[in-house]
Design a protein around this motif. Structure first.
Motif, mmCIF file in Angstrom:
data_model
loop_
_atom_site.group_PDB
_atom_site.id
_atom_site.type_symbol
_atom_site.label_atom_id
_atom_site.label_comp_id
_atom_site.label_asym_id
_atom_site.label_seq_id
_atom_site.Cartn_x
_atom_site.Cartn_y
_atom_site.Cartn_z
ATOM 1 N N ILE A 178 0.490 -0.813 -0.272
ATOM 2 C CA ILE A 178 -0.315 0.244 -0.209
ATOM 3 C C ILE A 178 0.489 1.039 -0.300
ATOM 4 O O ILE A 178 0.423 2.524 -0.283
ATOM 5 N N SER A 179 1.785 1.104 0.918
ATOM 6 C CA SER A 179 2.645 2.519 1.122
ATOM 7 C C SER A 179 3.455 2.674 -0.523
ATOM 8 O O SER A 179 4.051 3.383 -0.620
ATOM 9 N N GLN A 180 4.123 1.522 -1.257
ATOM 10 C CA GLN A 180 4.568 2.092 -2.607
ATOM 11 C C GLN A 180 3.788 2.820 -3.205
ATOM 12 O O GLN A 180 4.381 3.307 -4.642
ATOM 13 N N PHE A 209 11.253 10.617 6.504
ATOM 14 C CA PHE A 209 10.386 9.401 5.612
ATOM 15 C C PHE A 209 10.438 9.652 4.496
ATOM 16 O O PHE A 209 9.272 8.792 4.327
ATOM 17 N N ARG A 210 10.957 9.543 4.244
ATOM 18 C CA ARG A 210 10.811 10.419 2.307
ATOM 19 C C ARG A 210 12.408 10.284 1.475
ATOM 20 O O ARG A 210 13.383 10.066 2.270
ATOM 21 N N SER A 211 12.170 9.457 0.625
ATOM 22 C CA SER A 211 13.006 8.551 0.028
ATOM 23 C C SER A 211 13.771 9.907 -0.557
ATOM 24 O O SER A 211 13.231 12.077 -0.883
ATOM 25 N N PRO A 243 4.961 5.706 8.373
ATOM 26 C CA PRO A 243 5.615 6.907 8.382
ATOM 27 C C PRO A 243 4.687 7.595 7.079
ATOM 28 O O PRO A 243 4.744 9.096 7.174
ATOM 29 N N LEU A 244 4.065 7.453 6.391
ATOM 30 C CA LEU A 244 3.283 7.628 5.507
ATOM 31 C C LEU A 244 2.462 8.117 5.642
ATOM 32 O O LEU A 244 2.307 9.465 5.623
ATOM 33 N N TYR A 272 10.634 17.275 10.765
ATOM 34 C CA TYR A 272 11.414 15.955 10.054
ATOM 35 C C TYR A 272 10.471 14.872 10.950
ATOM 36 O O TYR A 272 10.533 15.153 12.351
ATOM 37 N N ALA A 273 9.442 14.322 10.450
ATOM 38 C CA ALA A 273 8.413 13.609 10.898
ATOM 39 C C ALA A 273 8.045 14.786 11.830
ATOM 40 O O ALA A 273 6.787 15.521 11.297
#
Length: 488
Positions: free
Chosen positions: A146-148, A165-167, A252-253, A276-277
């Motif tokens: 789901i997160s992807q 929590f971000r790429s 995280p998302l 940050y978060a």
């Protein structure tokens, strides 16, 4: 004077829609809220409506075999402990190879039922605890899938001031951004602390936020079941009525989706901020402005977002007094290390180097070195050469104390000091001393016997040497720490 935001005539305009990705809008706070605390813009509502129309079959993308395989591999790479069913990550591959078709069908039919999570409480440095929820490996796989898919939809609309929590984003980038604001002259910090954020998130409001952009009811229903799944703590299963406990791939998302509303509001107001978060700081130019912003934003968070601000921990301070991601910020925008981080690290080293640990010196060094390397790698941009020298001197004394205690008796100390080439008179002076182990470890004879050359022979990782050799940009600077890092 606030700039007027020009809105597109069509929601397909590049202002709201990223070039090359017509499924995910690229927006800022002014595109959503034309005025602070104002109503949402018509263009943004239209864009959300079209996004819902594009995501009515989102579960098909989540349940796609290639997405499930990618999620399974990611869960295996992440590792972690087992959930309440006792199944480990090592067993997931075999289970998936035999049951992927049934998993796919249950997701598409909307019949997948998550199991409860295993509750784990981690003590916090300043008291209290952090609640973790460890899902089963199967639930982790589904949450990762789901997160992807959701990340592709939400990542482009997240604020450029959000780094957690971000790429492609990390804590060092967040600190660099904050340092840039300080260098521009914003010398007062509003340090916001959300009280038990991950435990207080309102489920209904979170699902409503998701529903403004996700049109597939199966996805919303499944996320809701994950949120409401029970938590097993000390052998007892209880129902969760709020919160998204940390420890799951989806948490995280979801936290970023909730707090993106705060980001958009701060952008609309024109504030300089970094998040940050759930750690957020706002930088302003005067103490009066800081007090005004703190009152206003606290009111917004508690009344609009249904979250709680911790009044005791939230504060207004100078950048040098800050403890943001373990760092303070110097007047020129450079990074320092906060006193809290040093004390926390010393407490960790104190646990590792306990005199009654019952391990050999070689095992002690092998356990210490990864900890030292990892800590220095994270704080590599901080100006802390002098602080490192003091910290290392304290650590060497702890290790000397450990080694002397291993000798146990007088003749053991004599044999060890003789092997180090210490004169006979000084050998017996130390061996027959009535001082305690820690005090004895700082005696001239102990320092001579266990000198820097001896520590190099043991293989102990040198913080100060590695810092000076590897991180040439920050190593020349000296950071003055009030009160130092002395003490046991």
């Amino acid at each position: 004077m606030q700039k007027t935001v020009k809105y597109p005539e069509s929601p397909r305009d590049p202002i709201l829609w990223g070039e090359g990705d017509m499924g995910s809008p690229v927006v800022r706070g002014g595109d959503v809220y034309p005025k602070p605390n104002g109503r949402v813009s018509l263009q943004w509502l239209t864009a959300c409506e079209e996004e819902r129309a594009l995501t009515t079959d989102l579960m098909d993308e989540i349940a796609d075999l290639s997405n499930l395989v990618t999620a399974m591999r990611q869960v295996v790479r992440n590792g972690g402990s087992a959930g309440i069913d006792g199944e480990t990550v090592a067993q997931l591959k075999e289970w998936f190879s035999h049951n992927w078709l049934g998993l796919q069908s249950s997701l598409l039919e909307g019949s997948y039922l998550p199991q409860g999570v295993r509750g784990v409480r981690i003590p916090k440095p300043k008291g209290g605890y952090r609640q973790l929820g460890i899902p089963t490996v199967k639930d982790r796989l589904v949450q990762q899938a789901i997160s992807q898919v959701l990340s592709k939809r939400y990542e482009p609309i997240f604020s450029e001031h959000s780094y957690g929590f971000r790429s492609g984003r990390n804590a060092h980038q967040a600190l660099q951004k904050a340092g840039g604001y300080v260098a521009e002259g914003y010398k007062y910090v509003v340090d916001l602390d959300l009280e038990k954020f991950f435990d207080k998130v309102n489920h209904d409001r979170l699902l409503w936020i998701l529903g403004t952009r996700i049109g597939d009811k199966r996805v919303l229903s499944l996320v809701g079941r994950f949120l409401r799944s029970g938590i097993m703590q000390d052998g007892l299963m209880s129902q969760r009525l709020q919160g998204t406990p940390q420890g799951s791939p989806l948490s995280p998302l979801l936290s970023n989706i909730v707090l993106d509303e705060l980001d958009k509001e701060l952008e609309t107001r024109g504030h300089r901020f970094v998040r940050y978060a759930d750690d957020a700081i706002i930088l302003v130019g005067s103490e009066e402005a800081a007090k005004r912003v703190q009152r206003s934003i606290t009111n917004y968070i508690e009344n609009r977002m249904a979250l709680k601000v911790n009044q005791e921990k939230s504060r207004i301070c100078k950048p040098r007094e800050l403890n943001f991601l373990g760092h303070s910020i110097l007047n020129d925008g450079g990074l320092g290390i906060s006193r809290e981080s040093l004390l926390r690290f010393k407490a960790k080293l104190r646990r590792i180097t306990r005199r009654n640990k019952g391990v050999s010196l070689e095992q002690l060094i092998q356990g210490l070195n990864p900890v030292l390397r990892g800590w220095l790698n994270y704080f590599r941009y901080a100006r802390m050469k002098k602080a490192l020298v003091r910290l290392e001197a304290w650590l060497r004394r702890r290790i000397r104390c450990f080694r002397l205690k291993q000798c146990k008796r007088t003749f053991g100390i004599v044999r060890f000091l003789r092997s180090r080439g210490l004169p006979e008179q000084r050998v017996w002076l130390i061996a027959l001393s009535g001082k305690g182990w820690y005090r004895l470890a700082n005696s001239p004879g102990a320092n001579e016997a266990m000198n820097l050359e001896w520590f190099n022979e043991t293989g102990l990782f040198s913080l100060s040497s590695s810092y000076c050799l590897t991180f040439k940009e920050t190593a020349p600077y000296v950071t003055r720490m009030r009160g130092g890092v002395r003490g046991r």
